[in-house]
Structures are given as structure tokens and as C-alpha cells.
Design a protein around this motif. Structure first.
Motif, mmCIF file in Angstrom:
data_model
loop_
_atom_site.group_PDB
_atom_site.id
_atom_site.type_symbol
_atom_site.label_atom_id
_atom_site.label_comp_id
_atom_site.label_asym_id
_atom_site.label_seq_id
_atom_site.Cartn_x
_atom_site.Cartn_y
_atom_site.Cartn_z
ATOM 1 N N GLY A 39 0.786 -1.232 0.000
ATOM 2 C CA GLY A 39 0.000 0.000 0.000
ATOM 3 C C GLY A 39 0.811 1.272 0.000
ATOM 4 N N GLY A 40 2.013 1.245 0.603
ATOM 5 C CA GLY A 40 2.810 2.464 0.648
ATOM 6 C C GLY A 40 2.066 3.590 1.346
ATOM 7 N N LEU A 41 1.981 4.745 0.683
ATOM 8 C CA LEU A 41 1.283 5.889 1.268
ATOM 9 C C LEU A 41 -0.187 5.585 1.531
ATOM 10 N N ALA A 42 -0.756 4.652 0.779
ATOM 11 C CA ALA A 42 -2.178 4.343 0.924
ATOM 12 C C ALA A 42 -2.460 3.280 1.977
ATOM 13 N N SER A 43 -1.425 2.761 2.629
ATOM 14 C CA SER A 43 -1.640 1.687 3.591
ATOM 15 C C SER A 43 -2.450 2.175 4.791
ATOM 16 N N LEU A 53 -7.825 3.704 9.311
ATOM 17 C CA LEU A 53 -7.724 4.866 8.432
ATOM 18 C C LEU A 53 -6.354 4.862 7.776
ATOM 19 N N PRO A 54 -6.228 5.517 6.616
ATOM 20 C CA PRO A 54 -4.900 5.613 5.992
ATOM 21 C C PRO A 54 -3.988 6.466 6.847
ATOM 22 N N ARG A 55 -2.796 5.979 7.091
ATOM 23 C CA ARG A 55 -1.939 6.640 8.065
ATOM 24 C C ARG A 55 -1.359 7.951 7.554
ATOM 25 N N PHE A 56 -1.010 8.000 6.274
ATOM 26 C CA PHE A 56 -0.249 9.142 5.781
ATOM 27 C C PHE A 56 -1.049 10.088 4.894
ATOM 28 N N THR A 57 -2.154 9.644 4.321
ATOM 29 C CA THR A 57 -2.947 10.469 3.410
ATOM 30 C C THR A 57 -4.387 10.552 3.905
ATOM 31 N N LEU A 58 -5.172 11.406 3.251
ATOM 32 C CA LEU A 58 -6.581 11.512 3.632
ATOM 33 C C LEU A 58 -7.349 10.255 3.261
ATOM 34 N N MET A 240 -14.264 8.066 -2.632
ATOM 35 C CA MET A 240 -13.566 7.298 -1.601
ATOM 36 C C MET A 240 -13.781 5.820 -1.877
ATOM 37 N N PRO A 241 -12.741 4.993 -1.752
ATOM 38 C CA PRO A 241 -12.927 3.555 -1.932
ATOM 39 C C PRO A 241 -13.761 2.969 -0.794
ATOM 40 N N ALA A 242 -14.794 2.248 -1.144
ATOM 41 C CA ALA A 242 -15.609 1.590 -0.128
ATOM 42 C C ALA A 242 -14.763 0.554 0.599
ATOM 43 N N GLY A 243 -14.789 0.613 1.926
ATOM 44 C CA GLY A 243 -13.941 -0.265 2.714
ATOM 45 C C GLY A 243 -12.591 0.338 3.022
ATOM 46 N N GLY A 244 -12.405 1.607 2.632
ATOM 47 C CA GLY A 244 -11.156 2.296 2.919
ATOM 48 C C GLY A 244 -10.076 2.005 1.890
ATOM 49 N N THR A 245 -8.934 2.647 2.062
ATOM 50 C CA THR A 245 -7.855 2.458 1.100
ATOM 51 C C THR A 245 -7.330 1.025 1.090
ATOM 52 N N SER A 246 -7.551 0.287 2.171
ATOM 53 C CA SER A 246 -7.116 -1.110 2.177
ATOM 54 C C SER A 246 -7.873 -1.918 1.133
ATOM 55 N N ALA A 247 -9.138 -1.546 0.865
ATOM 56 C CA ALA A 247 -9.913 -2.241 -0.163
ATOM 57 C C ALA A 247 -9.332 -1.975 -1.548
#
Length: 534
Positions: A39-43, A53-58, A240-247
């Protein structure tokens, strides 16, 4: 020795996009990442048990429909939530809400100025025109995949043809947009200071320009890049991705795996091997060597060249050219876990625009003062703050009744003029954010069960992003398009044969999510003589 067609360094969004395209084109692809999760920045991570929640980005924004379709990501469970464009809240208690419906949004603008409500039709029309001119440049590599003089000449002529096809009026509009300060550009449309501040705030986030800086008007186009329709519509929506950036990350990982690609975590690449002037493979931190026909780096441009190679093996002058690329930390991140939904008494009850986020901003002069503080490396005093509460629209991100809040604090210097970021100063930044949040949601501090404050230095240390620059390099005009990552090496191709950049340090940078990965895959496939959809 293990061997693959292509090795991708880094399992961020762009690395995964590139890997998925290459694997679907039939290449044997290996993705390597030093982290424990992709995920990098999106993890995403849990700031408290059950609060994700995404740690580094909105965490807002979506992949272009072309990439979603090409990679079949819907078949891997990817869905997006569409929201209104958000609300800007001003220190005096006023607010300006964005709505996708044109009639509703013009009614909102008319609370400030009826003249500006009419002017918005012209402004939206011109933003959509600018997007249509820009889209062809962002949707393809900056240079043709063909190597050599004639391949690059064809690429340059293609861009020249786009310019030559413009009418004199179109050329005038392009020059105004790419040269004027945002403040001057907005003055040609609107009269109300709060209307102008609302539009400027959405554009300045993430950049290293102030609203009164020449060329900053070009940033006004960024919120419109995914917008369609005509001049009768309203403000751009938020995705926004449903289920958060992890999805989103998991859909890409699934697409890579389904096409035969392999992902290895906790596999840090320390060296890229060169033989006879060509990249031949990589070396891991444990000493393992893996060969490949091509290597793609999802790291930023400085890490890609200055940390993965012996400098003596690089072409003459390359170290200096890479060193001149400007990368600057400009934002901090504050993450909150809340045991109840925040209440906003100054906004209309049930206002749907809240789901698209809140911007805490002053007028344009106040933004310019915050920018001046950043340039002088002063501790933030009145930063521009972008807030998203994704759990309002996606309850799966928090336990029942709870919520997560992301705040991206803009104009935060990487280093201070009078010393380091101490623990006390870090806490002061958190206090500033909480004070600003309390102005629009009194009592919110009573519901905080966890808080996390991340400075640019934390981003660099934790995921290896130089200077904590979330854009992988400044997005000023001299570092975009054919000049990205640096003049003479625009696009994914690099001066090293078989070595490609697939991070946002390459064209089109962070302007199109996943675009750098797609372009890198397209460039490599063209060089290999393979047909792909990237």
C-alpha cells in the motif's frame, strides 16, 4: 538464480498498478517491498482497536475509470463511494458547501454573491475546457516507448501538434492558467473573498505554492481532473474507496496475483545490479540476488538512483541532475479515533457536503501568510487544514457509533528555522489542530480516544519517502510533464537501460492516481514489443 521478466520495487499503488498491467500482458512479474503490508502511502492501520484509516494520506480520490476497467478491479471487489465536494469553514463562523447539483450549488454561492453564482457557470466551463486539454497529456507517457532520437522526436511532435491545434483564444486561456497566481485568476471570475477562498483552498492542499504565487492558478484545475458533464453542473465530487484504502490496495494485489504476478513483503531491495551498461536485476538486504529483464522502481527519484546504485556506475552528470530535483515536506498528518460522531452546530443539520470533507481555511491573504511562514520554516500558526471523516459514509471503518478522522495540515515545514521538531512542538501542532476542530465542533476533544501526529520526517523514516514529500517531488511547472522527474529524462524511461520509474516522481506525478504506474507499464511493454492495454 531466480529470474523474472520484470521486478517492481515497492508495493505502493503505482507499483501495484504497473505490476498488474505487466502481469496481464503475460510477463512474469515479481513485486518486492520492505514493509510488512502493501500500500505504501495508501496503507491503512488501526489507530485504536477497530478504528481503521490511511496513516499518511486523507484516503479520498479514485483511480481513473480507464485503469479500473483495464485491470478489471470491479471483479476484485473494488467499489467507490461518491460524496459531495466538501465544506470550507472560516474562522468567523461562515461556511461554503460544495454540491454536485448545479442548481443547488449556485444557490449556495448566491448566499455570498449573486454575481458570483452566475460567474460560476463560466468558471466551470473553463475548468472543464482546461481538463480536456490536459487529459491527453496526463493519460499517456511523456515520451514514446520507442528509444532513440526518432522515438523522442515523435513524442515531442505529438505534444507540438496539440499546441498547434489550439485557437488563439484557447492559447490565451492556457497561458493565463499556467502563468497567473491563483488569486489573480480567481479575481477575473468572482468578487466575493469567501467564494474565492473556498476554491483556492481545495487547490492549494499538497502543493508548494501559495495562492498569490505566479503559476499557482494551474493548481485550480486539479479538483476538476475527474469531472465530466457540461457548464450547467456543480462542484466536483469526492471519491472514496468503499472499505477504505485497504480495499483499493487489496483489489490491486488480487489483480496482480490473478494474472500470475508474485508479491513478496519484508523484502528490501538494497542494490540494483548493472552489467555492460544495462540493469540486470536486484540484490536484497539478505544478500539474495534476483535477475530480471527490466526493473521498475516505485521509490521516489532520489531513492531510486542515489540509494539503489553505486554512484560510480551511473552515467556522468546523473547524480547531479537527480540531486537538483526539488523534494520538500509540506504537510503533517493528524489522525483521530472518536467514540462518537462530531457535531457541527454551525452547519445545516444533515448537510450532505460534510461527507466529502471539511477544509479549515481563512481568506486568500491568510493562506498566503501561512505559505510565507512555511517558506521561512516557521512553526505553523494558521495552517490550511483538510479534514475527512470517512466513517460518516463508510461505517465499516470504525466500531458501531465510533468514527475516524484524518486531518492533513498544510504548510508544515520539514525543518524549523530555529531547531528540530521537539516533542513539545509536535504536541503544539496537535493542539493547534484540536483548537481549530473545536471551533467548528465544540466538545470534540471529549470524544478523542486516540490521536497520532505525523510530521514530514516521520513519513521519510517510516516509508522511505525523501523529505516526507507526499507528491514525490514538487509539482511546479518546471517539474511536470517532460521535465518529470528531471529535464532530459521525462517519463518512465531513465538514462539506464532496462530501468524504469513507476512512482509519482515520474509523469504524470500525483496528478492522476495510478497514472505513473500505468505509463511505466505501457513504456516497458512498448520497448519489449508487446501489446498491452496500459
Amino acid at each position: 538464480m531466480e529470474r523474472h521478466d520484470a521486478i517492481v520495487i515497492g508495493a505502493g499503488l503505482n507499483g501495484l498498478v504497473a505490476a498488474a498491467y505487466l502481469a496481464q500482458a503475460g510477463l512474469d512479474v515479481l513485486v518486492l517491498d520492505r514493509g510488512t503490508a502493501p500500500g505504501g502511502l495508501a496503507s491503512e492501520h488501526e489507530i485504536a482497536p477497530g478504528y481503521r484509516l490511511p496513516r499518511f494520506t486523507l484516503g479520498s480520490g479514485g483511480l481513473p475509470p480507464r485503469i479500473v476497467s483495464d485491470l478489471g478491479l470491479a471483479d476484485h471487489g473494488l467499489r467507490f463511494i461518491r460524496a459531495e465536494g466538501g465544506v470550507t469553514c472560516f474562522p468567523d463562523g461562515r461556511y461554503h458547501a460544495s454540491y454536485r447539483d448545479g442548481v443547488v450549488y449556485r444557490r449556495e454561492i448566491s448566499r455570498f454573491s449573486r454575481v458570483d453564482a452566475d460567474a460560476f457557470t463560466r468558471y466551470r466551463r473553463d475548468m472543464l475546457r482546461a481538463v480536456r486539454r490536459l487529459a491527453p497529456l496526463l493519460a499517456r507517457p511523456a515520451h514514446s516507448g520507442a528509444r532513440g532520437l526518432f522515438g523522442r522526436l515523435r513524442a515531442q511532435l505529438a505534444h507540438a501538434d496539440l499546441i498547434a491545434a489550439m485557437s488563439p483564444d484557447d492559447m490565451r486561456d492556457v497561458l493565463r492558467l499556467w502563468t497567473l497566481p491563483a488569486s489573480d485568476f480567481l479575481d477575473t471570475y468572482f468578487e466575493d473573498d469567501f467564494v474565492k477562498a473556498h476554491l483556492a483552498a481545495a487547490a492549494m492542499i499538497g502543493g508548494t505554492l501559495g495562492p498569490c504565487t505566479p503559476t499557482s492558478a494551474a493548481r485550480l484545475v486539479l479538483p476538476w481532473l475527474a469531472e465530466t458533464g457540461d457548464a450547467s453542473g456543480g462542484a466536483p465530487e469526492t471519491l472514496m474507496p468503499a472499505g477504505g484504502t485497504s480495499a483499493l490496495v487489496q483489489a490491486l494485489v488480487s489483480a496482480v496475483g490473478a494474472a500470475g504476478g508474485v508479491l513478496r513483503m519484508e523484502a528490501e531491495v538494497t542494490d540494483v545490479r548493472i552489467r555492460d551498461g544495462k540493469v540486470k536485476g536486484i540484490v536484497l538486504a539478505n544478500g539474495e540476488e534476483i535477475e530480471a529483464r527490466a526493473v521498475l522502481s516505485g521509490l521516489d527519484v532520489k531513492r531510486s538512483f542515489l540509494s539503489l546504485f553505486q554512484w560510480k556506475d551511473l552515467p556522468e552528470g546523473l547524480v547531479e541532475r537527480v540531486g537538483r530535483v526539488r523534494m520538500k515536506g509540506v504537510a503533517a498528518k493528524v489522525n483521530l479515533a472518536l467514540d462518537a460522531a462530531p457535531v457541527f452546530p454551525g452547519l445545516p443539520e444533515g448537510c450532505p457536503s460534510i461527507g466529502g470533507g471539511l477544509r479549515l481555511a481563512g481568506t486568500i491573504p491568510a493562506m498566503e501568510r501561512a505559505f510565507a511562514d512555511w517558506r521561512e520554516r516557521m512553526p505553523p500558526r494558521d495552517s490550511l487544514i483538510d479534514v475527512l471523516i470517512p466513517s460518516l459514509l463508510d461505517p465499516s471503518l470504525a466500531p458501531e457509533g465510533g468514527h475516524v478522522l484524518s486531518a492533513l495540515v498544510h504548510y508544515v515545514p520539514e525543518e524549523l528555522h530555529d531547531g528540530p521538531w521537539t516533542g513539545e512542538r509536535r504536541d503544539a501542532l496537535g493542539d493547534l489542530v484540536m483548537t481549530r476542530l473545536a471551533e467548528i465542533s465544540p466538545g470534540i476533544a471529549e470524544h478523542v480516544i486516540a490521536i497520532e501526529i505525523l510530521l514530514p520526517d516521520d513519513v521519510e523514516n517510516e516509508i522511505g519517502l525523501t523529505s516526507g514529500d507526499l507528491s514525490h517531488g514538487e509539482t511546479t511547472l518546471d517539474q511536470l510533464f517532460a521535465n518529470r522527474p528531471f529535464p532530459g529524462a521525462g517519463g518512465a524511461e531513465t538514462p539506464l537501460k532496462n530501468f524504469y520509474l513507476c512512482s509519482p516522481s515520474a509523469h504524470p506525478g500525483p496528478l492522476v492516481m495510478g497514472g505513473a504506474g500505468a505509463n511505466a507499464a505501457s513504456t516497458l511493454l512498448a520497448a519489449m514489443g508487446k501489446r498491452g492495454r496500459a
